[in-house]
Motif scaffolding. Structure first.
Motif, PDB file in Angstrom:
ATOM      1  N   LEU A 107     -71.016  27.196  25.117  1.00 45.71           N
ATOM      2  CA  LEU A 107     -71.744  27.081  26.381  1.00 45.71           C
ATOM      3  C   LEU A 107     -73.226  26.819  26.146  1.00 45.71           C
ATOM      4  O   LEU A 107     -73.849  26.040  26.884  1.00 45.71           O
ATOM      5  N   GLY A 108     -73.815  27.445  25.131  1.00 44.58           N
ATOM      6  CA  GLY A 108     -75.214  27.177  24.803  1.00 44.58           C
ATOM      7  C   GLY A 108     -75.424  25.741  24.358  1.00 44.58           C
ATOM      8  O   GLY A 108     -76.390  25.074  24.771  1.00 44.58           O
ATOM      9  N   LEU A 109     -74.507  25.251  23.515  1.00 47.94           N
ATOM     10  CA  LEU A 109     -74.590  23.859  23.073  1.00 47.94           C
ATOM     11  C   LEU A 109     -74.449  22.905  24.248  1.00 47.94           C
ATOM     12  O   LEU A 109     -75.223  21.934  24.374  1.00 47.94           O
ATOM     13  N   ALA A 110     -73.489  23.178  25.136  1.00 46.04           N
ATOM     14  CA  ALA A 110     -73.289  22.312  26.296  1.00 46.04           C
ATOM     15  C   ALA A 110     -74.488  22.360  27.235  1.00 46.04           C
ATOM     16  O   ALA A 110     -74.886  21.329  27.796  1.00 46.04           O
ATOM     17  N   SER A 111     -75.084  23.534  27.414  1.00 43.03           N
ATOM     18  CA  SER A 111     -76.213  23.665  28.338  1.00 43.03           C
ATOM     19  C   SER A 111     -77.443  22.934  27.828  1.00 43.03           C
ATOM     20  O   SER A 111     -78.082  22.165  28.567  1.00 43.03           O
ATOM     21  N   VAL A 112     -77.794  23.164  26.564  1.00 45.41           N
ATOM     22  CA  VAL A 112     -79.006  22.553  26.018  1.00 45.41           C
ATOM     23  C   VAL A 112     -78.866  21.033  25.952  1.00 45.41           C
ATOM     24  O   VAL A 112     -79.729  20.279  26.441  1.00 45.41           O
ATOM     25  N   LEU A 113     -77.780  20.553  25.367  1.00 46.74           N
ATOM     26  CA  LEU A 113     -77.601  19.106  25.239  1.00 46.74           C
ATOM     27  C   LEU A 113     -77.348  18.460  26.597  1.00 46.74           C
ATOM     28  O   LEU A 113     -77.815  17.339  26.855  1.00 46.74           O
ATOM     29  N   GLY A 114     -76.612  19.147  27.483  1.00 48.73           N
ATOM     30  CA  GLY A 114     -76.336  18.572  28.797  1.00 48.73           C
ATOM     31  C   GLY A 114     -77.589  18.380  29.619  1.00 48.73           C
ATOM     32  O   GLY A 114     -77.777  17.332  30.246  1.00 48.73           O
ATOM     33  N   VAL A 115     -78.471  19.384  29.622  1.00 48.01           N
ATOM     34  CA  VAL A 115     -79.731  19.255  30.358  1.00 48.01           C
ATOM     35  C   VAL A 115     -80.596  18.163  29.733  1.00 48.01           C
ATOM     36  O   VAL A 115     -81.200  17.343  30.452  1.00 48.01           O
ATOM     37  N   GLY A 149     -59.933  18.511  19.905  1.00 50.95           N
ATOM     38  CA  GLY A 149     -59.951  19.347  18.715  1.00 50.95           C
ATOM     39  C   GLY A 149     -59.130  18.758  17.589  1.00 50.95           C
ATOM     40  O   GLY A 149     -59.554  18.757  16.421  1.00 50.95           O
ATOM     41  N   GLN A 150     -57.957  18.229  17.915  1.00 45.53           N
ATOM     42  CA  GLN A 150     -57.128  17.611  16.880  1.00 45.53           C
ATOM     43  C   GLN A 150     -57.766  16.341  16.330  1.00 45.53           C
ATOM     44  O   GLN A 150     -57.669  16.058  15.124  1.00 45.53           O
ATOM     45  N   LEU A 151     -58.409  15.570  17.192  1.00 41.12           N
ATOM     46  CA  LEU A 151     -59.115  14.379  16.712  1.00 41.12           C
ATOM     47  C   LEU A 151     -60.256  14.749  15.771  1.00 41.12           C
ATOM     48  O   LEU A 151     -60.481  14.071  14.746  1.00 41.12           O
ATOM     49  N   LEU A 152     -60.984  15.816  16.104  1.00 42.26           N
ATOM     50  CA  LEU A 152     -62.073  16.252  15.230  1.00 42.26           C
ATOM     51  C   LEU A 152     -61.545  16.727  13.887  1.00 42.26           C
ATOM     52  O   LEU A 152     -62.172  16.479  12.843  1.00 42.26           O
ATOM     53  N   ILE A 153     -60.398  17.393  13.891  1.00 40.91           N
ATOM     54  CA  ILE A 153     -59.791  17.823  12.625  1.00 40.91           C
ATOM     55  C   ILE A 153     -59.399  16.612  11.796  1.00 40.91           C
ATOM     56  O   ILE A 153     -59.665  16.566  10.566  1.00 40.91           O
ATOM     57  N   TYR A 187     -67.221  26.679   9.757  1.00 39.62           N
ATOM     58  CA  TYR A 187     -65.971  26.980  10.443  1.00 39.62           C
ATOM     59  C   TYR A 187     -66.151  26.993  11.969  1.00 39.62           C
ATOM     60  O   TYR A 187     -65.205  26.736  12.712  1.00 39.62           O
ATOM     61  N   LEU A 188     -67.335  27.324  12.434  1.00 38.24           N
ATOM     62  CA  LEU A 188     -67.605  27.434  13.864  1.00 38.24           C
ATOM     63  C   LEU A 188     -67.868  26.092  14.520  1.00 38.24           C
ATOM     64  O   LEU A 188     -67.603  25.928  15.718  1.00 38.24           O
ATOM     65  N   LEU A 189     -68.355  25.122  13.773  1.00 41.76           N
ATOM     66  CA  LEU A 189     -68.880  23.894  14.358  1.00 41.76           C
ATOM     67  C   LEU A 189     -67.820  23.099  15.110  1.00 41.76           C
ATOM     68  O   LEU A 189     -68.027  22.716  16.279  1.00 41.76           O
ATOM     69  N   LEU A 190     -66.686  22.828  14.506  1.00 41.30           N
ATOM     70  CA  LEU A 190     -65.677  21.996  15.160  1.00 41.30           C
ATOM     71  C   LEU A 190     -65.080  22.643  16.405  1.00 41.30           C
ATOM     72  O   LEU A 190     -64.997  21.984  17.454  1.00 41.30           O
ATOM     73  N   PRO A 191     -64.636  23.905  16.362  1.00 42.71           N
ATOM     74  CA  PRO A 191     -64.118  24.483  17.620  1.00 42.71           C
ATOM     75  C   PRO A 191     -65.158  24.596  18.717  1.00 42.71           C
ATOM     76  O   PRO A 191     -64.842  24.409  19.898  1.00 42.71           O
ATOM     77  N   ALA A 192     -66.405  24.900  18.367  1.00 35.24           N
ATOM     78  CA  ALA A 192     -67.452  24.983  19.387  1.00 35.24           C
ATOM     79  C   ALA A 192     -67.707  23.613  20.010  1.00 35.24           C
ATOM     80  O   ALA A 192     -67.891  23.501  21.234  1.00 35.24           O
ATOM     81  N   LEU A 193     -67.706  22.568  19.201  1.00 32.91           N
ATOM     82  CA  LEU A 193     -67.915  21.221  19.723  1.00 32.91           C
ATOM     83  C   LEU A 193     -66.758  20.799  20.621  1.00 32.91           C
ATOM     84  O   LEU A 193     -66.973  20.224  21.700  1.00 32.91           O
ATOM     85  N   ALA A 194     -65.520  21.094  20.216  1.00 29.39           N
ATOM     86  CA  ALA A 194     -64.361  20.735  21.033  1.00 29.39           C
ATOM     87  C   ALA A 194     -64.361  21.484  22.357  1.00 29.39           C
ATOM     88  O   ALA A 194     -64.036  20.912  23.410  1.00 29.39           O
ATOM     89  N   LEU A 195     -64.719  22.750  22.337  1.00 30.52           N
ATOM     90  CA  LEU A 195     -64.721  23.556  23.557  1.00 30.52           C
ATOM     91  C   LEU A 195     -65.861  23.174  24.491  1.00 30.52           C
ATOM     92  O   LEU A 195     -65.733  23.275  25.716  1.00 30.52           O
ATOM     93  N   SER A 196     -66.975  22.723  23.933  1.00 28.09           N
ATOM     94  CA  SER A 196     -68.164  22.447  24.751  1.00 28.09           C
ATOM     95  C   SER A 196     -68.165  21.069  25.390  1.00 28.09           C
ATOM     96  O   SER A 196     -68.929  20.836  26.324  1.00 28.09           O
ATOM     97  N   MET A 197     -67.327  20.145  24.929  1.00 32.04           N
ATOM     98  CA  MET A 197     -67.471  18.748  25.336  1.00 32.04           C
ATOM     99  C   MET A 197     -67.308  18.558  26.837  1.00 32.04           C
ATOM    100  O   MET A 197     -68.114  17.872  27.488  1.00 32.04           O
ATOM    101  N   ARG A 198     -66.271  19.155  27.433  1.00 31.64           N
ATOM    102  CA  ARG A 198     -66.048  18.970  28.864  1.00 31.64           C
ATOM    103  C   ARG A 198     -67.228  19.498  29.678  1.00 31.64           C
ATOM    104  O   ARG A 198     -67.664  18.867  30.652  1.00 31.64           O
TER     105      ARG A 198
END
Length: 321
Positions: A107-115, A149-153, A187-198
């Motif tokens: 959510l922090g990644l989505a908020s900062v980059l989204g704004v 997420g699967q595409l990022l993997i 380990y955190l980067l890919l799941p956080a990116l997949a979850l934040s995209m929408r």
């Protein structure tokens, strides 16, 4: 403000009660028997199955089970996990840290980059940057989280080998200090990116639309006429007055991020609440499912309350409304 918070909490109490009752009834009337799943293929005699149902209170009518469960919830007791054989509260607390880390990072990644992207698109309205950001946001919003997420993997873990595909930490453990932090961040980067995209794409589009509404306002023209720097006009005047819809989107989606982490945690084998919910659904572990759904509901209520408080702080006129 105190009266406002108290009134909202009093309004939330019957809503949460309705959520608990509805979730309990939906799960209770779902076809299937958790005792059968617990026993598995073992040829257990009917007497043993009946004893297990009595032990877990599943031999009682549904309305009695509901009343018993409500009484325990009011006392802070969320029951005993069928599948994990431990109290639900301790089981959730074990997984809560990993989920909070993932969801808050996303959510922090989505908020900062989204704004940032929304402001950039509004400042270059009709230009190449605006077109590129709008196209990327439309594509990102249309891609399902678990598929992304699967595409990022496939791209970064299997294809390029830059990041690990699954897990929370290396199997051998993390190194001390900064090196361990970097290992865990990989380990955190890919799941956080997949979850934040929408949510990143949604915040980008809302920020752009809200900024365009205020960019031609009289106070923006007055600030520029006074010779204010462009960054002061954009950040101090335009973005502050355009922040209400953006805060609404961020706050109201906090609960959805928490609930939506279930599939992402399953894809990346992230040991959090979402994966626990996924496993509990497969095993029909009623107490764990009900506790997690209640936690998500409470999170949504508190996030909405916090969003309304921030609105009143940003716009004092709402205090008198």
């Amino acid at each position: 403000m105190g009266r406002f918070i108290l009134r909202r909490l009093m309004q939330a109490a019957p809503l949460l009660l309705a959520v608990v009752v509805l979730n309990f009834l939906l799960i209770a009337f779902t076809p299937g028997d958790p005792i059968t799943l617990l026993v598995g293929d073992f040829p257990a005699p009917p007497e043993y199955l009946a004893q297990m149902r009595r032990d877990y209170g599943l031999d009682q009518p549904v309305w009695m089970q509901l009343l018993h469960y409500l009484g325990k919830v009011l006392q802070g007791d969320f029951g005993y996990s069928f599948a994990n054989q431990q109290p639900v509260a301790s089981l959730i607390l074990e997984r809560l840290g990993a989920t909070l880390e993932l969801t808050l990072t996303a959510l922090g990644l989505a908020s900062v980059l989204g704004v940032a992207f929304g402001v950039l698109a509004a400042r270059s309205r009709g230009g190449p940057a605006d077109s590129a950001i709008q196209a990327a946001s439309s594509a990102g919003y249309a891609v399902p989280d678990f598929w992304l997420g699967q595409l990022l993997i496939l791209a970064f873990a299997i294809g390029l080998g830059w990041l690990p595909s699954q897990g929370y930490n290396p199997v051998r453990g993390v190194a001390p200090g900064w090196e361990g932090f970097v290992q865990h961040l990989r380990y955190l980067l890919l799941p956080a990116l997949a979850l934040s995209m929408r949510y990143l794409t949604l915040i980008t589009r809302i920020t752009r639309a809200s900024m365009l509404e205020v960019m031609n306002a009289d106070y923006i023209l007055a600030a520029r006429a006074r010779g204010s720097a462009e960054w002061q006009v954009v950040i101090g005047h335009a973005l502050r007055n355009a922040a209400a819809p953006v805060l609404t989107v961020i706050g109201y989606n906090l609960g959805f991020v928490l609930a939506g982490s279930a599939l992402i945690e399953a894809v990346f084998a992230w040991p959090g609440i979402g994966r626990l919910l996924y496993e509990s659904i497969a095993k029909r572990d009623y107490p764990v499912m009900l506790a997690i759904l209640l936690m998500v509901s409470v999170t949504v209520v508190l996030a909405n309350l916090l969003t309304d408080i921030l609105h009143r702080l940003l716009d004092p006129r709402l205090e008198r409304a």
